[in-house]
Structure formats: structure tokens, C-alpha cells
Design a protein around this motif. Structure first.
Motif, PDB file in Angstrom:
ATOM      1  N   LYS A  56       0.490  -0.846  -0.016  1.00 49.87           N
ATOM      2  CA  LYS A  56      -0.064   0.427   0.346  1.00 49.87           C
ATOM      3  C   LYS A  56       0.942   1.217   0.230  1.00 49.87           C
ATOM      4  N   ALA A  57       2.175   0.941   0.844  1.00 49.17           N
ATOM      5  CA  ALA A  57       2.497   2.413   0.731  1.00 49.17           C
ATOM      6  C   ALA A  57       3.249   2.885  -0.604  1.00 49.17           C
ATOM      7  N   SER A  58       3.316   1.758  -1.552  1.00 47.46           N
ATOM      8  CA  SER A  58       3.840   1.527  -3.091  1.00 47.46           C
ATOM      9  C   SER A  58       2.240   2.091  -3.853  1.00 47.46           C
ATOM     10  N   MET A  59       1.510   1.933  -3.463  1.00 50.34           N
ATOM     11  CA  MET A  59      -0.102   2.734  -4.367  1.00 50.34           C
ATOM     12  C   MET A  59      -0.292   3.812  -3.659  1.00 50.34           C
ATOM     13  N   ALA A  60      -0.141   3.922  -2.738  1.00 52.76           N
ATOM     14  CA  ALA A  60      -0.484   5.587  -1.598  1.00 52.76           C
ATOM     15  C   ALA A  60       0.038   7.109  -2.767  1.00 52.76           C
ATOM     16  N   PRO A  61       1.499   7.451  -3.608  1.00 59.43           N
ATOM     17  CA  PRO A  61       1.737   7.698  -4.128  1.00 59.43           C
ATOM     18  C   PRO A  61       0.975   7.861  -5.396  1.00 59.43           C
ATOM     19  N   VAL A  62      -0.146   6.833  -6.122  1.00 62.49           N
ATOM     20  CA  VAL A  62       0.174   6.776  -7.641  1.00 62.49           C
ATOM     21  C   VAL A  62      -1.884   7.180  -6.960  1.00 62.49           C
ATOM     22  N   ILE A  63      -1.852   6.481  -6.017  1.00 63.63           N
ATOM     23  CA  ILE A  63      -3.575   7.070  -6.021  1.00 63.63           C
ATOM     24  C   ILE A  63      -3.325   8.683  -4.997  1.00 63.63           C
ATOM     25  N   GLN A  64      -2.618   9.281  -5.135  1.00 67.13           N
ATOM     26  CA  GLN A  64      -2.425  10.830  -4.187  1.00 67.13           C
ATOM     27  C   GLN A  64      -2.362  11.475  -6.109  1.00 67.13           C
ATOM     28  N   ARG A  65      -1.552  11.335  -6.748  1.00 66.39           N
ATOM     29  CA  ARG A  65      -1.097  11.831  -8.032  1.00 66.39           C
ATOM     30  C   ARG A  65      -2.844  11.962  -8.394  1.00 66.39           C
ATOM     31  N   THR A  66      -3.868  10.797  -9.067  1.00 74.17           N
ATOM     32  CA  THR A  66      -4.642  10.332  -9.165  1.00 74.17           C
ATOM     33  C   THR A  66      -5.735  11.934  -8.784  1.00 74.17           C
ATOM     34  N   ILE A  67      -5.860  11.451  -7.675  1.00 76.27           N
ATOM     35  CA  ILE A  67      -6.984  12.152  -6.512  1.00 76.27           C
ATOM     36  C   ILE A  67      -6.618  13.500  -7.361  1.00 76.27           C
ATOM     37  N   MET A  68      -5.521  14.112  -6.847  1.00 74.05           N
ATOM     38  CA  MET A  68      -5.169  15.119  -7.664  1.00 74.05           C
ATOM     39  C   MET A  68      -5.479  16.409  -8.898  1.00 74.05           C
ATOM     40  N   GLN A  69      -4.965  14.974  -9.650  1.00 76.30           N
ATOM     41  CA  GLN A  69      -5.621  15.750 -11.197  1.00 76.30           C
ATOM     42  C   GLN A  69      -6.933  15.441 -11.428  1.00 76.30           C
ATOM     43  N   ASP A  70      -7.723  14.467 -10.319  1.00 75.45           N
ATOM     44  CA  ASP A  70      -9.499  14.557 -10.499  1.00 75.45           C
ATOM     45  C   ASP A  70      -9.709  15.888 -10.016  1.00 75.45           C
ATOM     46  N   ILE A  71      -8.937  16.247  -8.994  1.00 76.04           N
ATOM     47  CA  ILE A  71      -9.272  17.642  -8.654  1.00 76.04           C
ATOM     48  C   ILE A  71      -9.897  19.249  -9.487  1.00 76.04           C
ATOM     49  N   GLY A  72      -8.213  18.356 -10.006  1.00 76.35           N
ATOM     50  CA  GLY A  72      -8.289  19.891 -11.062  1.00 76.35           C
ATOM     51  C   GLY A  72      -7.502  20.872 -10.558  1.00 76.35           C
ATOM     52  N   GLY A  73      -7.938  22.270 -11.343  1.00 74.13           N
ATOM     53  CA  GLY A  73      -7.686  23.508 -10.718  1.00 74.13           C
ATOM     54  C   GLY A  73      -6.231  23.783 -10.760  1.00 74.13           C
ATOM     55  N   ASP A  74      -6.077  24.662 -10.061  1.00 71.68           N
ATOM     56  CA  ASP A  74      -4.687  25.621 -10.620  1.00 71.68           C
ATOM     57  C   ASP A  74      -3.481  24.680  -8.724  1.00 71.68           C
ATOM     58  N   GLU A  75      -4.293  24.777  -8.068  1.00 72.84           N
ATOM     59  CA  GLU A  75      -3.510  24.169  -6.754  1.00 72.84           C
ATOM     60  C   GLU A  75      -4.627  23.206  -6.064  1.00 72.84           C
ATOM     61  N   GLN A  76      -3.730  21.714  -5.169  1.00 76.15           N
ATOM     62  CA  GLN A  76      -5.371  20.722  -4.698  1.00 76.15           C
ATOM     63  C   GLN A  76      -4.731  20.697  -3.119  1.00 76.15           C
ATOM     64  N   ARG A  77      -5.922  20.080  -2.374  1.00 80.92           N
ATOM     65  CA  ARG A  77      -5.637  20.502  -1.149  1.00 80.92           C
ATOM     66  C   ARG A  77      -6.406  18.608  -0.872  1.00 80.92           C
ATOM     67  N   ILE A  78      -5.982  17.882  -0.182  1.00 81.27           N
ATOM     68  CA  ILE A  78      -6.238  16.865   0.081  1.00 81.27           C
ATOM     69  C   ILE A  78      -6.609  16.898   1.707  1.00 81.27           C
TER      70      ILE A  78
END
Length: 373
Positions: A276-298
């Protein structure tokens, strides 16, 4: 496939057809070699390297309900903690990781879980030795006498070992909440002094509008590899490079003949948690792409893994150590690519000399600009 299938000792295929002596697998070939009479015995296989994963829950359940394997046994090294696989009729050997004596406790009946796949050795022992010497010579800031003291046979024998790995596939569904930041610009007026006069200027100042967002994303993960060994440092294993999974074959004892193999010391459940530690950065990037905009906060995210699949594989390494100034340094060599990784000594004198040179160069640059000014 029954996961608790007994691993039978392949007596006929591990004995020489010519003289009946024991055989060993020859790296980089499909051949078993006889040290006694020199004849070769071909491993005939129709394996197409098609490796299918198995359902994780079914595999774990099969381990828990499995019975003692009649052909193999595991023995734990009291010195380094590794767990080596031996044939049932072997009662003594040496540990391939620390060279300590291994004595089987016949009253300790441990389970042996048959791996699904194996990546056969491609790099021979002599090639491994050559790669080690090349690696030694390439080390920066190494002691001047390192090659002379270690390169002339001062290292322990290089042993071929198959290390256990878990390989995971999973679909990850993640729900998240967060904030999306969109930039906007406001024209502001300001004054600056030019020739003792106040001059009016304008500039565009960036601001950010933040909006609360929520959503869900999906990721598909394939071949996340997690070491199931605790005998070699994770740092060393990480530097062994990539493995060619396209060349995996179904587990066959003939590929192990002449080598040692280690059984897993990290459970499949713990391995999944580490993956899951290997998955976490990929999931985070996918979330930020889904949020869109110029900046993102999770702000928060929760991930559920579905259709988790697993493969239990053995990967080849050459393992050894060398002693320099009474200190032992373990190293490993990728048994498929030849890449070397391990601990090494440093020359304090060379490092100090480098620091002195760098400081002298900096001082010279400072003096140059001081004089130029």
C-alpha cells in the motif's frame, strides 16, 4: 490449483542419466549439469512464461489449512534469522547468508509453501565474481588497498540463493474530500521612487479562490513486488535493479537444483500492507488530477482494495560478504542481470582531501571577485 499441493522430490530428473550423480542447474540455460561425469540433462518444458495470479484470500486460506510438506523442510538460522529450504533427507548445511552452520531440529516440523513461479538464474557464478570485481573497482572514495585485500579472493564464497517475493495486483477505489484552488489576478496600484519623484505603477497580483470538493477515483495496480525476505537489507535489494517478469516460469524443482532457496519471512498479509505504501503516491496523484484547478489540497481519503491477486515467486541472487579491517560487508548480485549492490567501506583520507580541495576552490573564487571589485 490446490495451493497446498505436495512438493515431491523429483528424484529422476535431479539425477544424471549417465552416472546417476546429483545434478545442478546451469544458469542461462535449460540444462542440468553433472559435476561427476560432465554430461548435461536438458530440461524439457513447454512453459510459455504465462504467469497468472491467484486470488489473495484463497491463497491465505490455503496456507492456513496446508499440511506439512513431505519432500521439503525449512530450517531457521540461529545467527542471522534467515529461513532456508532443505530437502527432507538433509540434516545439516551452512547458511547462505552468514555461513553459519545449519542443523535441522527434526522435532520442529514447519510448513513449506510451494512457490507459484521462479525466475531461473541467468548469471553464472564466475560472471557474478567478475561483476563483483568490476563493482569494487568502480567505487568512488574507496580505500586504496581495497582491491588488493578483497579482490584477490578475500571474500567469502559466492552462494546462489532464490529469495522469496510477493507480487500483488489490485484495483483501488478511493473516496476523498479536499479543496480546489483556482488562480485569479487583481490589478494593484503601487508607487516607487524614480529620480526623487513618486511614480505610480500597476502590477498583476495572483490570488487563489478555494472550493470544497469531494469525489472518488479508481486505480489499477499490476506487479507490485514486495520482498518476503528479512535476510538481506531492503536497501541492498532495492539497488539490485528491475526483474524481468516476462521470463518467469512455473515452479520446477529442477531450476533450484544446486542452489539454496529461502522461504518467506514476511507473511502475505504483511506484504499486502507494505504494498500500500507503493500505491499511495499513485493514488495521491490521481486524486489531485481529479480535483483539477491550479492547486489542490487533500483533506481526507479512504481506499478500498478489490480483486486482490497474488503470486508467490522466487528470484535469483548471488550473495556473499567480504571483510575489510575486521568489518564485514554483505553484498548481493542480481542473478538475472548481474547488477551488484551492497555495503562498502569509505576512505576518510580521500573524503577529507576532497573537502580541502573544494574549500580551496571556494576560497579562490571569493578572492577573485574580491580583487575584481
Amino acid at each position: 490449483m490446490a495451493f497446498d499441493e505436495k512438493t515431491a522430490v523429483i528424484t529422476n530428473s535431479l539425477n544424471c542419466k549417465g552416472c546417476g550423480a546429483a545434478l545442478h542447474f546451469e544458469p542461462g540455460t535449460q540444462t542440468l549439469m553433472c559435476d561427476h561425469c560432465g554430461s548435461s540433462n536438458e530440461i524439457s518444458t513447454l512453459d510459455d512464461h504465462n504467469t497468472e495470479p491467484f486470488a489473495f484470500d484463497d491463497f491465505v486460506e490455503s496456507i492456513q489449512s496446508s499440511t506439512l510438506d513431505e519432500g521439503m523442510q525449512t530450517v531457521r538460522c540461529n545467527n542471522c534469522g534467515s529461513t532456508t529450504v532443505l530437502k527432507k533427507n538433509e540434516t545439516a548445511d551452512k547458511c547462505p547468508f552468514c555461513s553459519s552452520a545449519l542443523v535441522v531440529d527434526l522435532s520442529d516440523n514447519q510448513k513449506y509453501v510451494k512457490p507459484h513461479y521462479v525466475l531461473p538464474f541467468k548469471v553464472s557464478q564466475q560472471m557474478a565474481k567478475d561483476q563483483f570485481l568490476t563493482w569494487l573497482k568502480s567505487l568512488s572514495f574507496a580505500p586504496a588497498d581495497l582491491i588488493a585485500k578483497v579482490g584477490n579472493g578475500a571474500s567469502s564464497p559466492i552462494d546462489g540463493v532464490y529469495l522469496p517475493y510477493w507480487v500483488y495486483d489490485a484495483n483501488a477505489l478511493t473516496n476523498y474530500t479536499g479543496e480546489r484552488g483556482d488562480y485569479y489576478y487583481v490589478t494593484e496600484t503601487y508607487y516607487e521612487t524614480v529620480d526623487d519623484e513618486q511614480v505610480e505603477r500597476t502590477r498583476e497580483v495572483r490570488h487563489t479562490n478555494w472550493y470544497s470538493v469531494f469525489g472518488n477515483v479508481a486505480n489499477i495496480f499490476k506487479n507490485i513486488i514486495i520482498s518476503a525476505s528479512a535476510s538481506v537489507s531492503q536497501e541492498t535489494l532495492n539497488k539490485l535493479g528491475a526483474w524481468d517478469f516476462s521470463m518467469l516460469v512455473k515452479y520446477d524443482e529442477r531450476y533450484i537444483s544446486g542452489f539454496r532457496s529461502e522461504t518467506y519471512q514476511v507473511s502475505p498479509q504483511d506484504g499486502l500492507e507494505r504494498s500500500k505504501a507503493s500505491m499511495a503516491p499513485v493514488i495521491q496523484r490521481t486524486i489531485m488530477q481529479d480535483i483539477g484547478g491550479d492547486e489542490q489540497r487533500i483533506d481526507n481519503s479512504e481506499t478500498e482494495l478489490q480483486e486482490v491477486m497474488i503470486k508467490y515467486v522466487l528470484l535469483p541472487i548471488w550473495i556473499s560478504s567480504y571483510v575489510y579491517k575486521n568489518k564485514s560487508y554483505q553484498f548481493a548480485i542480481n542473478g538475472y542481470t548481474g547488477q551488484v549492490s551492497g555495503k562498502r567501506p569509505w576512505s576518510a583520507g580521500k573524503i577529507i582531501m576532497l573537502i580541502v580541495i573544494v574549500l580551496a576552490v571556494i576560497a579562490g573564487i571569493v578572492m577573485y571577485f574580491k580583487n575584481a571589485g
